[in-house]
Design a protein around this motif. Sequence first.
Motif, PDB file in Angstrom:
ATOM      1  N   LEU A  12      17.529  -5.039  -8.113  1.00 32.61           N
ATOM      2  CA  LEU A  12      16.896  -6.328  -7.822  1.00 32.61           C
ATOM      3  C   LEU A  12      15.866  -6.209  -6.706  1.00 32.61           C
ATOM      4  O   LEU A  12      14.831  -6.884  -6.744  1.00 32.61           O
ATOM      5  N   ARG A  13      16.140  -5.391  -5.741  1.00 29.85           N
ATOM      6  CA  ARG A  13      15.245  -5.293  -4.588  1.00 29.85           C
ATOM      7  C   ARG A  13      14.765  -3.861  -4.329  1.00 29.85           C
ATOM      8  O   ARG A  13      14.249  -3.564  -3.253  1.00 29.85           O
ATOM      9  N   THR A  62      18.210  -3.420   6.102  1.00 24.27           N
ATOM     10  CA  THR A  62      17.847  -3.737   4.724  1.00 24.27           C
ATOM     11  C   THR A  62      18.420  -5.097   4.340  1.00 24.27           C
ATOM     12  O   THR A  62      19.173  -5.722   5.103  1.00 24.27           O
ATOM     13  N   VAL A  63      18.079  -5.545   3.128  1.00 25.44           N
ATOM     14  CA  VAL A  63      18.619  -6.812   2.625  1.00 25.44           C
ATOM     15  C   VAL A  63      20.017  -6.639   2.045  1.00 25.44           C
ATOM     16  O   VAL A  63      20.634  -7.606   1.598  1.00 25.44           O
ATOM     17  N   MET A  64      20.527  -5.420   2.040  1.00 21.92           N
ATOM     18  CA  MET A  64      21.764  -5.095   1.342  1.00 21.92           C
ATOM     19  C   MET A  64      22.944  -4.910   2.284  1.00 21.92           C
ATOM     20  O   MET A  64      22.785  -4.427   3.411  1.00 21.92           O
ATOM     21  N   SER A  65      24.138  -5.247   1.785  1.00 21.17           N
ATOM     22  CA  SER A  65      25.364  -4.847   2.463  1.00 21.17           C
ATOM     23  C   SER A  65      25.769  -3.439   2.038  1.00 21.17           C
ATOM     24  O   SER A  65      26.423  -2.719   2.792  1.00 21.17           O
ATOM     25  N   ARG A  66      25.411  -3.057   0.821  1.00 15.71           N
ATOM     26  CA  ARG A  66      25.714  -1.716   0.322  1.00 15.71           C
ATOM     27  C   ARG A  66      24.963  -0.670   1.150  1.00 15.71           C
ATOM     28  O   ARG A  66      23.825  -0.900   1.559  1.00 15.71           O
ATOM     29  N   PRO A  67      25.567   0.480   1.416  1.00 14.61           N
ATOM     30  CA  PRO A  67      24.935   1.485   2.288  1.00 14.61           C
ATOM     31  C   PRO A  67      23.783   2.206   1.597  1.00 14.61           C
ATOM     32  O   PRO A  67      23.735   2.331   0.363  1.00 14.61           O
ATOM     33  N   ASN A  68      22.889   2.727   2.413  1.00 16.21           N
ATOM     34  CA  ASN A  68      21.705   3.395   1.893  1.00 16.21           C
ATOM     35  C   ASN A  68      22.035   4.606   1.020  1.00 16.21           C
ATOM     36  O   ASN A  68      21.369   4.836   0.000  1.00 16.21           O
ATOM     37  N   ASP A  69      23.018   5.402   1.417  1.00 19.45           N
ATOM     38  CA  ASP A  69      23.302   6.606   0.628  1.00 19.45           C
ATOM     39  C   ASP A  69      23.722   6.248  -0.787  1.00 19.45           C
ATOM     40  O   ASP A  69      23.347   6.914  -1.759  1.00 19.45           O
ATOM     41  N   GLU A  70      24.452   5.160  -0.933  1.00 22.13           N
ATOM     42  CA  GLU A  70      24.871   4.695  -2.251  1.00 22.13           C
ATOM     43  C   GLU A  70      23.681   4.183  -3.059  1.00 22.13           C
ATOM     44  O   GLU A  70      23.525   4.489  -4.246  1.00 22.13           O
ATOM     45  N   LEU A  71      22.817   3.405  -2.413  1.00 21.73           N
ATOM     46  CA  LEU A  71      21.644   2.858  -3.099  1.00 21.73           C
ATOM     47  C   LEU A  71      20.696   3.961  -3.543  1.00 21.73           C
ATOM     48  O   LEU A  71      20.205   3.953  -4.683  1.00 21.73           O
ATOM     49  N   LEU A  72      20.431   4.906  -2.658  1.00 26.37           N
ATOM     50  CA  LEU A  72      19.501   5.987  -2.985  1.00 26.37           C
ATOM     51  C   LEU A  72      20.055   6.880  -4.087  1.00 26.37           C
ATOM     52  O   LEU A  72      19.305   7.326  -4.973  1.00 26.37           O
ATOM     53  N   ALA A  73      21.336   7.157  -4.066  1.00 25.10           N
ATOM     54  CA  ALA A  73      21.939   7.985  -5.105  1.00 25.10           C
ATOM     55  C   ALA A  73      21.834   7.321  -6.465  1.00 25.10           C
ATOM     56  O   ALA A  73      21.651   7.996  -7.492  1.00 25.10           O
ATOM     57  N   GLU A  74      21.910   6.004  -6.490  1.00 24.85           N
ATOM     58  CA  GLU A  74      21.849   5.265  -7.751  1.00 24.85           C
ATOM     59  C   GLU A  74      20.432   5.085  -8.261  1.00 24.85           C
ATOM     60  O   GLU A  74      20.178   5.218  -9.467  1.00 24.85           O
ATOM     61  N   VAL A 124       0.826  -1.213   0.000  1.00 24.55           N
ATOM     62  CA  VAL A 124       0.000   0.000   0.000  1.00 24.55           C
ATOM     63  C   VAL A 124       0.858   1.260   0.000  1.00 24.55           C
ATOM     64  O   VAL A 124       0.354   2.352  -0.259  1.00 24.55           O
ATOM     65  N   LEU A 125       2.143   1.124   0.243  1.00 27.79           N
ATOM     66  CA  LEU A 125       3.044   2.277   0.262  1.00 27.79           C
ATOM     67  C   LEU A 125       3.425   2.746  -1.139  1.00 27.79           C
ATOM     68  O   LEU A 125       4.050   3.801  -1.287  1.00 27.79           O
ATOM     69  N   GLY A 126       3.061   1.954  -2.176  1.00 30.67           N
ATOM     70  CA  GLY A 126       3.381   2.337  -3.552  1.00 30.67           C
ATOM     71  C   GLY A 126       4.272   1.370  -4.278  1.00 30.67           C
ATOM     72  O   GLY A 126       4.769   1.680  -5.366  1.00 30.67           O
ATOM     73  N   LEU A 127       4.456   0.181  -3.713  1.00 28.00           N
ATOM     74  CA  LEU A 127       5.285  -0.824  -4.372  1.00 28.00           C
ATOM     75  C   LEU A 127       4.696  -1.160  -5.737  1.00 28.00           C
ATOM     76  O   LEU A 127       3.466  -1.195  -5.876  1.00 28.00           O
ATOM     77  N   PRO A 128       5.549  -1.392  -6.739  1.00 22.94           N
ATOM     78  CA  PRO A 128       7.010  -1.581  -6.689  1.00 22.94           C
ATOM     79  C   PRO A 128       7.834  -0.308  -6.860  1.00 22.94           C
ATOM     80  O   PRO A 128       8.971  -0.354  -7.317  1.00 22.94           O
ATOM     81  N   PHE A 129       7.273   0.837  -6.504  1.00 23.30           N
ATOM     82  CA  PHE A 129       7.963   2.118  -6.555  1.00 23.30           C
ATOM     83  C   PHE A 129       8.478   2.463  -7.955  1.00 23.30           C
ATOM     84  O   PHE A 129       9.554   3.061  -8.104  1.00 23.30           O
ATOM     85  N   ASP A 130       7.715   2.032  -8.988  1.00 23.80           N
ATOM     86  CA  ASP A 130       7.999   2.554 -10.328  1.00 23.80           C
ATOM     87  C   ASP A 130       7.754   4.056 -10.347  1.00 23.80           C
ATOM     88  O   ASP A 130       8.412   4.792 -11.080  1.00 23.80           O
ATOM     89  N   VAL A 131       6.775   4.504  -9.561  1.00 27.34           N
ATOM     90  CA  VAL A 131       6.651   5.920  -9.198  1.00 27.34           C
ATOM     91  C   VAL A 131       7.394   6.076  -7.876  1.00 27.34           C
ATOM     92  O   VAL A 131       7.043   5.431  -6.885  1.00 27.34           O
ATOM     93  N   PRO A 132       8.427   6.878  -7.816  1.00 27.42           N
ATOM     94  CA  PRO A 132       9.237   6.958  -6.600  1.00 27.42           C
ATOM     95  C   PRO A 132       8.413   7.346  -5.377  1.00 27.42           C
ATOM     96  O   PRO A 132       7.394   8.043  -5.492  1.00 27.42           O
ATOM     97  N   PRO A 133       8.828   6.904  -4.199  1.00 28.36           N
ATOM     98  CA  PRO A 133       8.126   7.295  -2.969  1.00 28.36           C
ATOM     99  C   PRO A 133       8.252   8.792  -2.740  1.00 28.36           C
ATOM    100  O   PRO A 133       9.174   9.437  -3.256  1.00 28.36           O
TER     101      PRO A 133
END
Length: 281
Positions: free
Chosen positions: A191-192, A230-242, A116-125
């Motif tokens: 992927l996620r 999160t499910v990631m080892s990569r940090p959030n700032d890196e994921l969000l920037a990408e 209900v939050l907007g998944l799969p976030f094809d429209v960004p949150p």
Amino acid sequence: MRIALTGSSGKLGTVVARELRATGIEVIGMDVSGQRGPGFVQVDLTDYGQVVDALTAVGDQHDGIDAVVHLGAIPAPGIRSDVATFHNNMPATFNVFWAAVRLGIRRIVYASSETVLGLPFDVPPPYVPVDEEYPPRPESVYSLVKTLEEHLATELVRWHPDLSITALRFSNVMVPDDYAEFPSFDTDALLRKWNLWGYIDARDGAQAVQRALEGAPVGFEQYIIAAADTVMSRPNDELLAEVFPEVPVAREVGANETLLSIDKARRILGYDPQHSWRDHV
């Protein structure tokens, strides 16, 4: 406390049944299929008569229910057709809620969804971490049903001011056997991205159910229920920037802190997730 647990044979339901029983709660499992015997009633939730009968009394299984935990549903979009998903999930939830209210059961905890939050976030949150403060954004028939269920709960508690209905917006449910795959997610941030790299350990899902059974306030409230990371080892700032470079970051978040805010569940229910995939890989 004696509870009815619909969807007791599902991935989350089996863990919820086990964990609640371990705390001394009497659990009567209800599902269309499952292991027959004490503590289980086979019931088609789309048949209102069966639901009423199962919640009232079944032979020597029980002689009344104190609360209902409703997890029974087609559990995700894409499993069955959109029409089949709607025709199963919406009537099932209406039947469970309506039967509980008619029988005088005044505490209901049920599975809403992160969708209900907007998944799969094809429209960004609208911002991250996402929370319960913005209106639902259903992007599938499955999510549309979850949104309608929340509206149904809102009206039922308006009609019955002594009623407590708690919607737990569960993230993607995982068990320890699932965690071996998690390191592979780091190879591709997309992927996620569909749920902001979130998940929930089923054992923490069970904890959220127990907290709501024991302490949810009267009225209707919805809560995001996710792991603390999160499910990631990569940090959030890196994921969000990408992936979401234009999305505002509403507050400071840790390197691997969940972007599905669990602040409300922590504050009101006392929810405190204890399990992480990082402890298993």
